[in-house]
Design a protein around this motif. Structure first.
Motif, PDB file in Angstrom:
ATOM      1  N   ILE A 171     -99.760  -8.805  36.323  1.00  0.00           N
ATOM      2  CA  ILE A 171     -99.106 -10.078  35.323  1.00  0.00           C
ATOM      3  C   ILE A 171     -98.844 -10.561  33.805  1.00  0.00           C
ATOM      4  CG2 ILE A 171    -100.796 -11.831  37.221  1.00  0.00           C
ATOM      5  CD1 ILE A 171    -102.711 -12.082  35.553  1.00  0.00           C
ATOM      6  N   TYR A 175     -99.159 -15.590  31.246  1.00  0.00           N
ATOM      7  CA  TYR A 175     -98.711 -16.344  33.311  1.00  0.00           C
ATOM      8  C   TYR A 175     -99.687 -17.791  32.734  1.00  0.00           C
ATOM      9  CZ  TYR A 175    -100.387 -16.900  37.752  1.00  0.00           C
ATOM     10  OH  TYR A 175    -100.142 -16.889  39.534  1.00  0.00           O
ATOM     11  N   ARG A 237    -102.334 -13.589  42.172  1.00  0.00           N
ATOM     12  CA  ARG A 237    -101.758 -13.947  40.848  1.00  0.00           C
ATOM     13  C   ARG A 237    -102.985 -14.759  40.231  1.00  0.00           C
ATOM     14  NH1 ARG A 237     -95.289 -14.362  40.565  1.00  0.00           N
ATOM     15  NH2 ARG A 237     -95.000 -12.156  41.225  1.00  0.00           N
TER      16      ARG A 237
END
Length: 246
Positions: A171, A175, A237
């Motif tokens: 990621i 993010y 994620r």
């Protein structure tokens, strides 16, 4: 920077970086600027309307004040409403990338936000915020009185949290997670989720994906309107965001 350790319901210890006093002060000043700008604009518009309206001009002073106070409700309930809508963030907190969280691993509830809002009278409005400043500095978990009473604190989102081991997923540094309650999952939960998701997605096994989605929503206590694949991808994620090593 100081840190706060949260033990999740799955007995996973996660260290969050506490928001600094400076970050919290700047966020508060940004919120104050927004609130007073709103109050000023409302006062100006209201004054213009009163000057041009015979009906309002015939009202007594107390009636006009009452109307103005009603128009100031967004000013009065600013932090309560925004923290409830944005999961622990006001516009100032968003700008400074800090957030209110429960120190027991759960997401703060509306009642928690009400308690924090109510104690602002003591913490921030009395002695120009001196009480809040001293409480935050003295408290081991960086809490003002409202935070101590509601069991919440303010963390920084600028740095990734640390955990003993992770389920790695690439990621970016920019993010932005969407589901903070993923911290209620354990590493083993996430391994099962990721393996099941990958296998079912590749095999286009929609029944398994749907069952997995429902189970994840049940465990983390949310309901998403996103499609199943997008939702599960974000869950994986988000978990990595909250558990990758700094």
């Amino acid at each position: 920077m100081s840190e706060i350790q949260i033990n999740t319901t799955q007995n996973v210890n996660i260290n969050f970086t506490l928001a600094s006093v400076g970050e919290r002060i700047v966020a508060h000043l940004i919120d104050l600027l927004i609130k007073f700008a709103y109050a000023g604009i409302v006062f100006w518009i209201f004054s213009e309307i009163v000057d041009s309206s015979r009906t309002l001009q015939n009202l007594d002073w107390w009636s006009l004040v009452s109307i103005y106070v009603l128009l100031l409700f967004p000013f009065i309930f600013y932090s309560l409403v925004l923290e409830s809508l944005f999961e622990g963030q006001t516009l100032g907190k968003k700008a400074m990338k800090i957030r209110v969280v429960k120190i027991d691993g759960y997401q703060a509830s509306f009642v928690d936000y009400i308690i924090r809002w109510f104690f602002r009278i003591v913490d921030l409005n009395m002695l120009s915020g001196f009480i809040a400043l001293i409480s935050i500095i003295v408290s081991e978990k960086g809490q003002r009185l409202g935070g101590m009473t509601s069991g919440t604190s303010v963390i920084s989102l600028k740095n990734k949290v640390r955990i003993s081991h992770t389920i790695l997923e690439e990621i970016g540094d920019d993010y932005k997670p969407q589901y903070p309650t993923v911290i209620n999952l354990s590493d083993n939960d996430m391994r099962i989720i990721k393996e099941t998701f990958t296998t079912a997605r590749d095999a286009k096994d929609n029944d398994t994906l749907l069952k997995l989605r429902k189970k994840v929503e049940e465990v983390i206590g949310i309901t998403s309107e996103k499609d199943t694949i997008s939702f599960l991808t974000i869950i994986i994620r988000d978990y990595n965001f909250y558990t990758q090593n700094m």
